[in-house]
Structures are given as C-alpha cells and as structure tokens.
Scaffold this active site. Sequence first.
Site, short mmCIF file in Angstrom:
data_model
loop_
_atom_site.label_atom_id
_atom_site.label_comp_id
_atom_site.label_asym_id
_atom_site.label_seq_id
_atom_site.Cartn_x
_atom_site.Cartn_y
_atom_site.Cartn_z
N SER A 45 98.82 8.50 19.44
CA SER A 45 98.84 9.31 18.23
C SER A 45 98.35 10.91 18.29
O SER A 45 98.58 11.09 19.28
CB SER A 45 98.32 8.73 16.61
OG SER A 45 98.76 9.28 15.62
N ASP A 207 104.33 5.55 15.67
CA ASP A 207 102.81 5.73 16.06
C ASP A 207 102.16 4.47 16.70
O ASP A 207 102.54 3.18 16.69
CB ASP A 207 102.12 5.71 14.65
CG ASP A 207 100.74 6.23 14.85
OD1 ASP A 207 100.00 5.54 15.81
OD2 ASP A 207 100.55 7.20 14.58
#
Length: 392
Positions: A45, A207
Amino acid sequence: MPTSTALVLGGGGARAAYQLGVLKALVQFYPRNHGIPFKIICGTSAGAINGTSIATHASCFHLGVRKLEWVWRHIETRKVYRASIPGVLRHLGKMALRGLQNDAVNTDAGSLLDNDPLRHLLNQLIDFKRIDRNITHGALTALSIDTSCYDRSRSETFFQASSDIENWTRARRSGERRRLNTEHLLASSAIPLVFPSIKLEQGYYGDGSVHQLAPLSSPIHLGAKKLMVINLDSPNRLLPTRQAHHPKTATIAGHLLDTIFSDTLNSDLERLERINNTLSLIPESGKTKLELKPIETLVIKPSEDLTQIAARYYDDMPFAIRTLLAFIGIDKHSDSSIVSYLLFEKSYTSTLIELGYQDAMCQIDEIKAFFGIEGGRGSVCVRDKPTATVSR
C-alpha cells in the site's frame, strides 16, 4: 550483510509519513554518498510507494530520504485524491450513474474517492527505470510490491530483482517477477471501497493488505535473513469496558482498516518469533533438514495513537471531504481511525515524520547494533517509554 537485510514497510495511507521519520533517523549515521543499508525492500500500500521511491535512489540513501521527506512535508489531499466540492460531487454523481447502468455499459471501478491525482503524483515522483539500473549495479537486490487479486482471492507479490531470485507459489499467495510501474503502486494502495481497483493484465487488484496472510513471506523468499519492519499500528487505546451504545458504522469501518493494515503483520511477527524460539532449541543438523533458518527482526511502531494525532488536524482536511465523512458519521470526535488514513495534509504528515524520528532515536542503539553501525551518538530520547521493540 546488507545484501540479506530487508526493509519491510506496511500500509496505512497517510500514516506512512511515519516511516519516513524512522528512515530520517537512520540515514544520519551514514556518509552522504552511501547506498541504502538494506538491499531488499518490500512494501504494501502506501509503504510500497515509500519503498519504491527509496529503491530508485538505492545508490544514495541521503538523497532518497531527502526527496521523499520533501514530498511528505508538502503533501496536500488534492494531490492524492480529488477533494474540491465540484470534484467530489462529480465523482459521486458518476458512481451513482454507474450503479444504474449495466456492467457491460460502464466498466469503471466503483469507489468513494477518485485517486486519479495520485497517478499523476507517482508519475512525477518515481523514475522506474532506475530500479533495473540499481539492481544491475548492485545497489539493490530486490524490490517487491504486495497486491490483492480480487479475481483469484489471493495475495500476489510483484517484484523486480536480481536474476537468481525465482518466482514462488504458496497457499493463496505467490510472487511473480514483473517490470514494476505506477499501476502496480496504485493497485497496492487501492484501499477497499475508498479507492478504485486497478486492472493489471487479466485481473483486478486492490490494496495489498486485504489478502495478506503472511506479510513477511515476500522478504524471506527474496533472500532476507534480517528484517527491519516499520509497522504503523498504533498503541492500544484504553476504551470503556462498557459502551453506552452500539458502535457506529464509522467506528466499525475504522476497526476493519486497522485489521487489514496491522493485524496480519502483528500475527506474522508473533509466528516468526515462535519459529525463532523453536529453532534455537534444535541442533544445527536438524535445522538443515527442516530447511528453516532464524530471521533476526527489528520492529519499530508508533508510540502515540495516530488516530488521536489525526483528530488534532481534522480541520485541515478539505471541506468537501469533511462533509462527505460527516454523511457516514465521522467528525473530529469520532472513535474511528479512518481520518488518520485519509488526512494527506502536511500539518499531520510532518507531525508523523517527527514522531517517527523521535521513536527511532529512542532505540537508536538497537538500530545501530542491528545494522552494525559503529560510533556516532547514542540514544536521544525525549520520552520515558521506548517505542521500538527488537526481536533477535
């Protein structure tokens, strides 16, 4: 050996500014023209964005940290996602229209926010051609970016590395060699529902923390024997034993984000510590048969609650975003960590950089021992309670 030392950067949106503060404390103990002290970098991320930026400056640690610090100290929400009233309304209208259309007509990904500005920022910030160059010259061994594949419900790690590192496949996770680009970073940082998923090749990705069952798997597969982990998990808050009412949707959403970004990493660190303790009881001949090796780890975590810090800077968030969050029950007094992930304003991120720096300096002796740094100043700590924890 720096070639077997990995830097592991977890996810956390705007919280990732904290990681830069830790690196800022470390870099001051190296000469100005020194390369990075960890030749393997693994990010998830927002941590993947930080890690990739550092990897492109692997031959000069000081330059990489200085450039990344400039970005975080001048960050604005509008540079990450559309935050003006017209921009937010236009995006929400588009999402509402999408919900009324057939999927065959409108194939755009649904999301609460439009993070197209982040794509432009990454294209300006990162020169991906430098990654191969640094690997070729030996300044970098490997860079990996963790993503979640929604089509196959699994964690997929994309990496660029020296030729001797091979792909790997395990239960619901794999590592594949790729030439990394902006789309990989956008996929890894696409917080579920908040930012849109990204199409990579034939699949849709989000993500990297979502399906991440073993966050420490990537650096170990890439050859790491020592791990420096900068975890963005806040200290446990002392909450009342009895709540006056059911938790609000915003509070539950905040817990879900905390779970996605922190819980699996904490669990994997505990598992690694148990394996290390078990291996210490086994003779060397037995360890060879098991094909297991002890992994030395150094973990640095925030000493303060990042949610409470974010609340202090809540009013710095653009009006349109505050209004949007108010519709789902989030304000500066809410018991929700969502704001701490979305507050990309320099007042907040600069505070996190300073916190990361101070936390690292409170354990600088352990950090220096971990990297084999001799000389220099010792611990400089302004708190009574240290932050970092070291496991060997």
